[in-house]
Write a protein that holds these residues in place. Structure first.
Motif, PDB file in Angstrom:
ATOM      1  N   GLY A  83       7.217  -6.348   4.234  1.00 30.46           N
ATOM      2  CA  GLY A  83       7.781  -6.967   3.042  1.00 30.46           C
ATOM      3  C   GLY A  83       7.181  -6.438   1.752  1.00 30.46           C
ATOM      4  N   ALA A  84       6.016  -5.817   1.862  1.00 27.88           N
ATOM      5  CA  ALA A  84       5.372  -5.176   0.709  1.00 27.88           C
ATOM      6  C   ALA A  84       4.303  -4.237   1.252  1.00 27.88           C
ATOM      7  CB  ALA A  84       4.733  -6.205  -0.215  1.00 27.88           C
ATOM      8  N   SER A  85       3.992  -3.172   0.476  1.00 25.69           N
ATOM      9  CA  SER A  85       2.954  -2.224   0.882  1.00 25.69           C
ATOM     10  C   SER A  85       1.857  -2.181  -0.168  1.00 25.69           C
ATOM     11  CB  SER A  85       3.537  -0.817   1.058  1.00 25.69           C
ATOM     12  OG  SER A  85       4.386  -0.761   2.181  1.00 25.69           O
ATOM     13  N   VAL A  86       0.662  -1.800   0.298  1.00 25.77           N
ATOM     14  CA  VAL A  86      -0.469  -1.569  -0.598  1.00 25.77           C
ATOM     15  C   VAL A  86      -0.887  -0.122  -0.397  1.00 25.77           C
ATOM     16  CG1 VAL A  86      -2.854  -2.199  -1.123  1.00 25.77           C
ATOM     17  CG2 VAL A  86      -1.247  -3.964  -0.386  1.00 25.77           C
ATOM     18  N   MET A  87      -1.164   0.591  -1.470  1.00 29.66           N
ATOM     19  CA  MET A  87      -1.670   1.959  -1.279  1.00 29.66           C
ATOM     20  C   MET A  87      -2.726   2.294  -2.322  1.00 29.66           C
ATOM     21  SD  MET A  87       1.383   4.538  -2.561  1.00 29.66           S
ATOM     22  CE  MET A  87       2.486   3.834  -1.352  1.00 29.66           C
ATOM     23  N   GLY A  88      -3.530   3.298  -2.003  1.00 25.78           N
ATOM     24  CA  GLY A  88      -4.554   3.769  -2.936  1.00 25.78           C
ATOM     25  C   GLY A  88      -3.941   4.698  -3.975  1.00 25.78           C
ATOM     26  N   ARG A  89      -4.717   4.984  -5.007  1.00 23.68           N
ATOM     27  CA  ARG A  89      -4.242   5.782  -6.127  1.00 23.68           C
ATOM     28  C   ARG A  89      -3.911   7.211  -5.688  1.00 23.68           C
ATOM     29  NH1 ARG A  89      -6.064   7.685 -11.028  1.00 23.68           N
ATOM     30  NH2 ARG A  89      -6.629   9.513  -9.789  1.00 23.68           N
TER      31      ARG A  89
END
Lengths: 221, 221
Positions: free
Chosen positions: B85-91
């Motif tokens: 439903g949502a993703s998190v990622m690094g810069r």
């Protein structure tokens, strides 16, 4: 027909085949198990190998008594043993094993030990004879092949010895039992692998309740 | 009911999720592909990800046209997408992706980017909106959970961001697609893992023709 050269090891999901070495190294020596570092080493090592200990084949082979689990893990352990006509191992693995194997060592075949120190063959009850080879890994393998006849040669370990054979292009096939454990540190199976020359061909994957057995054929490029 | 926090990555048999970084890093930038180091990076990366490219789901999701392979790999890729439903990622992953994703980025959900530089949300056609979070991994995850509703939150990468979440005890479950390839060097998935606090429980193992998908639940000790 000549057999194959293979290795078969248990590996943590992060790629280790042994915990970080303990100073002195002789974790199986009598009395050593009181040392907290040694206890930690043994606990990690047991986690890695824990799929093996309950098996019927393991108990049978070490004469620990009747019983034990059957099923796919047991079949794989037995097949690995039965295909092996001779083993090759490094000096450090031999030194550790000398302290921990029972008098009737679990190989029941010739074992070629790659070492720098000459020593007479050491015959154990039950068919295991250790031969000490001082002129390099290729000669040790030649002698193992001859001893194995049409059965396979197992590069038993440790990790560094396995890698020497792999990088020399002398391994035909290998299996890793990927254990559900993270070590974070220790001896990595593939540390220093000559990756640019090795192509892996997946041969088989056998997930069981405790580990996932992955088998690859090794090709050169 | 709140969803799970998971990651899902392709890993070489020796534990790498990316080849050794290329100086400059922007391997997908226009013109860069003439650089032999970049070509080598891309070749290795393709080997790791090669199970994904032929899939029907991959072609569909990136609008590459009809066709593509169905089967277990395709089902797994689609299920991974649909649960998210949502993703998190690094810069760094964002910077690389910004150069390589098509205008219609492949997430089709909110993506929380953990960064030190403030930036307004970046809305893309097709439902992907990148939100830039400058107050740490926990806040990024809180926002992702809220955005995901009852679906799961995927920690998309890269390797270092995944490890931060894993070591912080914020990952419930993960999958690795173990590819039949050795890198020898690069970015290790589990480099610096806090192994003494993590217990893995095997959930599922799916061998396919190209890779072996291993899924574990993560517990603390």
């Amino acid at each position: 027909m000549a057999g194959k050269v293979f290795f078969s090891v248990s590996m943590s999901l992060d790629g280790f085949v042994a915990p970080e070495p303990v100073p002195g190294g002789d974790v199986f020596a009598p009395g050593k198990q009181d040392d907290p570092q040694v206890r930690r080493w043994l606990a990690q090592w047991m986690e890695l190998q824990q799929w093996i200990f309950p098996l019927r084949f393991f108990r049978e082979n070490l004469k620990l008594g009747e019983g034990g689990e059957e099923g796919r893990d047991n079949d794989i352990a037995r097949e690995t043993f039965e295909r092996t006509g001779a083993s090759v191992m490094g000096r450090r693995m031999f030194d550790l094993g000398e302290q921990s194997w029972p008098p009737e060592a679990p190989f029941h075949t010739p074992v070629l030990v790659v070492t720098h120190s000459k020593r007479d063959p050491w015959e154990r009850p039950g068919g295991t004879t250790f031969h000490f080879v001082t002129d390099g890994i290729e000669h040790a393998l030649d002698q193992a092949r001859e001893a194995a006849g049409d059965r396979d040669v197992r590069i038993a370990g440790g990790g560094e010895t396995i890698l020497q054979y792999l990088n020399a292009g002398l391994v035909d096939e290998f299996s890793v039992a990927v254990a559900p454990v993270l070590f974070g540190a220790g001896t990595r199976l593939f540390e220093g692998v000559d990756a640019s020359r090795i192509v892996l061909e997946p041969v088989r994957a056998d997930p069981t309740q405790r580990v996932t057995h992955l088998t690859y054929a090794v090709h050169r490029r």
